[in-house]
Write a protein that holds these residues in place. Structure first.
Motif, PDB file in Angstrom:
ATOM      1  N   MET A 115      37.562  -9.065  69.664  1.00 46.29           N
ATOM      2  CA  MET A 115      38.845  -8.664  69.084  1.00 46.29           C
ATOM      3  C   MET A 115      39.753  -7.963  70.087  1.00 46.29           C
ATOM      4  O   MET A 115      40.915  -7.753  69.822  1.00 46.29           O
ATOM      5  CB  MET A 115      38.613  -7.748  67.894  1.00 46.29           C
ATOM      6  CG  MET A 115      37.983  -8.437  66.696  1.00 46.29           C
ATOM      7  SD  MET A 115      39.092  -9.655  65.956  1.00 46.29           S
ATOM      8  CE  MET A 115      40.332  -8.579  65.261  1.00 46.29           C
ATOM      9  N   ASP A 116      39.205  -7.553  71.234  1.00 44.34           N
ATOM     10  CA  ASP A 116      40.023  -6.869  72.232  1.00 44.34           C
ATOM     11  C   ASP A 116      40.863  -7.914  72.973  1.00 44.34           C
ATOM     12  O   ASP A 116      40.339  -8.742  73.715  1.00 44.34           O
ATOM     13  CB  ASP A 116      39.129  -6.109  73.210  1.00 44.34           C
ATOM     14  CG  ASP A 116      39.927  -5.222  74.155  1.00 44.34           C
ATOM     15  OD1 ASP A 116      41.163  -5.386  74.232  1.00 44.34           O
ATOM     16  OD2 ASP A 116      39.315  -4.364  74.818  1.00 44.34           O
ATOM     17  N   LYS A 117      42.166  -7.853  72.779  1.00 41.05           N
ATOM     18  CA  LYS A 117      43.075  -8.852  73.340  1.00 41.05           C
ATOM     19  C   LYS A 117      43.766  -8.367  74.613  1.00 41.05           C
ATOM     20  O   LYS A 117      44.664  -9.054  75.120  1.00 41.05           O
ATOM     21  CB  LYS A 117      44.117  -9.232  72.285  1.00 41.05           C
ATOM     22  CG  LYS A 117      43.492  -9.807  71.017  1.00 41.05           C
ATOM     23  CD  LYS A 117      44.515 -10.056  69.932  1.00 41.05           C
ATOM     24  CE  LYS A 117      43.843 -10.585  68.668  1.00 41.05           C
ATOM     25  NZ  LYS A 117      44.816 -10.824  67.567  1.00 41.05           N
ATOM     26  N   THR A 118      43.373  -7.227  75.132  1.00 43.21           N
ATOM     27  CA  THR A 118      44.032  -6.682  76.314  1.00 43.21           C
ATOM     28  C   THR A 118      43.531  -7.352  77.579  1.00 43.21           C
ATOM     29  O   THR A 118      42.367  -7.752  77.678  1.00 43.21           O
ATOM     30  CB  THR A 118      43.805  -5.163  76.422  1.00 43.21           C
ATOM     31  OG1 THR A 118      42.405  -4.891  76.478  1.00 43.21           O
ATOM     32  CG2 THR A 118      44.418  -4.446  75.227  1.00 43.21           C
ATOM     33  N   VAL A 119      44.434  -7.488  78.555  1.00 45.75           N
ATOM     34  CA  VAL A 119      44.093  -7.975  79.884  1.00 45.75           C
ATOM     35  C   VAL A 119      44.594  -6.971  80.911  1.00 45.75           C
ATOM     36  O   VAL A 119      45.379  -6.076  80.593  1.00 45.75           O
ATOM     37  CB  VAL A 119      44.673  -9.379  80.152  1.00 45.75           C
ATOM     38  CG1 VAL A 119      44.093 -10.397  79.189  1.00 45.75           C
ATOM     39  CG2 VAL A 119      46.200  -9.367  80.062  1.00 45.75           C
ATOM     40  N   ALA A 120      44.165  -7.150  82.143  1.00 46.62           N
ATOM     41  CA  ALA A 120      44.384  -6.114  83.154  1.00 46.62           C
ATOM     42  C   ALA A 120      45.810  -6.067  83.683  1.00 46.62           C
ATOM     43  O   ALA A 120      46.307  -4.992  84.032  1.00 46.62           O
ATOM     44  CB  ALA A 120      43.415  -6.324  84.313  1.00 46.62           C
ATOM     45  N   ASP A 121      46.484  -7.220  83.770  1.00 41.32           N
ATOM     46  CA  ASP A 121      47.783  -7.233  84.430  1.00 41.32           C
ATOM     47  C   ASP A 121      48.619  -8.416  83.936  1.00 41.32           C
ATOM     48  O   ASP A 121      48.097  -9.354  83.327  1.00 41.32           O
ATOM     49  CB  ASP A 121      47.625  -7.305  85.951  1.00 41.32           C
ATOM     50  CG  ASP A 121      46.696  -8.427  86.382  1.00 41.32           C
ATOM     51  OD1 ASP A 121      46.958  -9.592  86.009  1.00 41.32           O
ATOM     52  OD2 ASP A 121      45.707  -8.151  87.089  1.00 41.32           O
ATOM     53  N   PRO A 122      49.940  -8.379  84.190  1.00 43.67           N
ATOM     54  CA  PRO A 122      50.812  -9.469  83.739  1.00 43.67           C
ATOM     55  C   PRO A 122      50.433 -10.821  84.312  1.00 43.67           C
ATOM     56  O   PRO A 122      50.587 -11.847  83.641  1.00 43.67           O
ATOM     57  CB  PRO A 122      52.198  -9.020  84.202  1.00 43.67           C
ATOM     58  CG  PRO A 122      52.133  -7.530  84.217  1.00 43.67           C
ATOM     59  CD  PRO A 122      50.734  -7.224  84.689  1.00 43.67           C
ATOM     60  N   ALA A 123      49.933 -10.855  85.552  1.00 46.76           N
ATOM     61  CA  ALA A 123      49.548 -12.133  86.155  1.00 46.76           C
ATOM     62  C   ALA A 123      48.456 -12.815  85.336  1.00 46.76           C
ATOM     63  O   ALA A 123      48.507 -14.029  85.089  1.00 46.76           O
ATOM     64  CB  ALA A 123      49.086 -11.913  87.594  1.00 46.76           C
ATOM     65  N   THR A 124      47.480 -12.052  84.908  1.00 46.92           N
ATOM     66  CA  THR A 124      46.417 -12.604  84.069  1.00 46.92           C
ATOM     67  C   THR A 124      46.973 -13.058  82.728  1.00 46.92           C
ATOM     68  O   THR A 124      46.585 -14.098  82.191  1.00 46.92           O
ATOM     69  CB  THR A 124      45.321 -11.559  83.854  1.00 46.92           C
ATOM     70  OG1 THR A 124      44.827 -11.121  85.126  1.00 46.92           O
ATOM     71  CG2 THR A 124      44.177 -12.121  83.038  1.00 46.92           C
ATOM     72  N   ALA A 125      47.912 -12.303  82.209  1.00 43.61           N
ATOM     73  CA  ALA A 125      48.474 -12.603  80.892  1.00 43.61           C
ATOM     74  C   ALA A 125      49.165 -13.960  80.858  1.00 43.61           C
ATOM     75  O   ALA A 125      49.070 -14.693  79.867  1.00 43.61           O
ATOM     76  CB  ALA A 125      49.443 -11.502  80.479  1.00 43.61           C
ATOM     77  N   VAL A 126      49.870 -14.325  81.930  1.00 48.34           N
ATOM     78  CA  VAL A 126      50.667 -15.558  81.920  1.00 48.34           C
ATOM     79  C   VAL A 126      49.964 -16.732  82.588  1.00 48.34           C
ATOM     80  O   VAL A 126      50.548 -17.807  82.744  1.00 48.34           O
ATOM     81  CB  VAL A 126      52.037 -15.330  82.592  1.00 48.34           C
ATOM     82  CG1 VAL A 126      52.803 -14.218  81.897  1.00 48.34           C
ATOM     83  CG2 VAL A 126      51.898 -15.039  84.092  1.00 48.34           C
ATOM     84  N   ALA A 127      48.706 -16.560  82.950  1.00 54.06           N
ATOM     85  CA  ALA A 127      48.008 -17.574  83.744  1.00 54.06           C
ATOM     86  C   ALA A 127      47.874 -18.915  83.039  1.00 54.06           C
ATOM     87  O   ALA A 127      47.730 -19.950  83.692  1.00 54.06           O
ATOM     88  CB  ALA A 127      46.629 -17.053  84.150  1.00 54.06           C
ATOM     89  N   GLY A 128      47.913 -18.930  81.712  1.00 53.41           N
ATOM     90  CA  GLY A 128      47.712 -20.174  80.993  1.00 53.41           C
ATOM     91  C   GLY A 128      48.974 -20.957  80.685  1.00 53.41           C
ATOM     92  O   GLY A 128      48.904 -22.028  80.066  1.00 53.41           O
ATOM     93  N   ILE A 129      50.124 -20.474  81.098  1.00 56.73           N
ATOM     94  CA  ILE A 129      51.378 -21.180  80.822  1.00 56.73           C
ATOM     95  C   ILE A 129      51.489 -22.379  81.756  1.00 56.73           C
ATOM     96  O   ILE A 129      51.386 -22.239  82.971  1.00 56.73           O
ATOM     97  CB  ILE A 129      52.589 -20.245  80.978  1.00 56.73           C
ATOM     98  CG1 ILE A 129      52.471 -19.080  79.987  1.00 56.73           C
ATOM     99  CG2 ILE A 129      53.892 -21.000  80.753  1.00 56.73           C
ATOM    100  CD1 ILE A 129      53.580 -18.059  80.105  1.00 56.73           C
ATOM    101  N   ASP A 130      51.701 -23.564  81.183  1.00 54.19           N
ATOM    102  CA  ASP A 130      51.618 -24.797  81.947  1.00 54.19           C
ATOM    103  C   ASP A 130      52.955 -25.530  81.973  1.00 54.19           C
ATOM    104  O   ASP A 130      53.895 -25.203  81.240  1.00 54.19           O
ATOM    105  CB  ASP A 130      50.541 -25.706  81.335  1.00 54.19           C
ATOM    106  CG  ASP A 130      49.907 -26.641  82.362  1.00 54.19           C
ATOM    107  OD1 ASP A 130      50.425 -26.713  83.500  1.00 54.19           O
ATOM    108  OD2 ASP A 130      48.912 -27.295  82.019  1.00 54.19           O
TER     109      ASP A 130
END
Length: 243
Positions: free
Chosen positions: A1-16
């Motif tokens: 359930m923890d949806k947090t990630v370490a940084d913005p780069a990780t957050a947007v990594a799946g945008i294609d």
């Protein structure tokens, strides 16, 4: 359930490539600058993503945030209601050169199309735009003696949203006018990525103050000192920002 990630780069990594991306904000209010800049960094490093369709209220200002995303050549089409904002030189130049498409949508219609996408309503009728070029080719029906134009829902692969507080489950609050399109976009996107000024422990947000429930959010990253578009533009900043 923890949806947090370490940084913005990780957050947007799946945008294609080719995705439709909703970006919250009304001008600089609620604009997720750090997520946008992280997406630009990814493009500079890998050449991806490209060919994006971006849904936003306006077309960016100066050379930061959304304007920088457009300037990088990552956006194929912009769906917005206000392309001629304070300093839209990047979008204007590319549009006049035929290098970016524009779908112009009245502001209330834009909000309702996004809301309809989140609510599962494929189309609705509005009198706005009737008799104008914006209604060309769209079905028209009469209700109580008045003509209405059919508008289709707007959905997205990804939404980039700025929140004030978030918890690890993705429950969100917003700061004042920064709320604007954020809650609607969270509901209309298959994958919502949120930068929050503060990530607090689960249960620390009073349920009565939650605006966006965590069921509509997939990723949260804390950005404790976010940039503000207007401040960057007053400093004539351009992305990548100088140290």
């Amino acid at each position: 359930m923890d949806k947090t990630v370490a940084d913005p780069a990780t957050a947007v990594a799946g945008i294609d490539d080719g995705m439709t991306v909703m970006i919250g904000g009304f001008g600089g209010a609620g604009s997720p600058i750090e997520l946008i800049h992280a997406l630009i960094d990814r493009y500079r490093a890998t050449g991806h993503p490209t060919g994006l369709t971006v849904v936003n209220n306006n077309a960016g200002n100066g050379h930061v945030g959304l304007a920088a995303l457009i300037e990088a050549g990552m956006v194929r089409k912009l769906i917005c209601s206000f392309p001629r904002s304070a300093d839209p030189v990047v979008f204007t130049d590319l549009y006049l050169a035929g290098k970016i498409e524009l779908e112009l949508v009245p502001q209330g219609t834009l909000a309702e199309r996004i809301r309809a996408g989140g609510a599962g309503i494929p189309a609705f009728y509005t009198p706005t735009s009737y008799g104008t070029d914006l209604a060309e080719g769209k079905p028209v029906a009469e209700f109580e003696g008045r003509p209405y134009v059919q508008e289709r829902w707007l959905k997205a692969d990804v939404a980039l949203v700025k929140a004030e507080q978030a918890d690890p489950h993705g429950n969100l609050t917003y700061r004042a006018a920064a709320r604007n399109f954020g809650p609607l976009m969270c509901m209309a996107a298959a994958n919502t990525i949120v930068q929050a000024r503060q990530v607090v422990a689960a249960g620390a947000i009073d349920p009565e103050t939650v605006v966006t429930p965590g069921i509509f959010v997939q990723t949260v990253v804390e950005v404790s000192d976010p940039h503000q578009e207007e401040v960057l533009n007053r400093a004539d900043a351009a992305y990548p920002l100088e140290a």
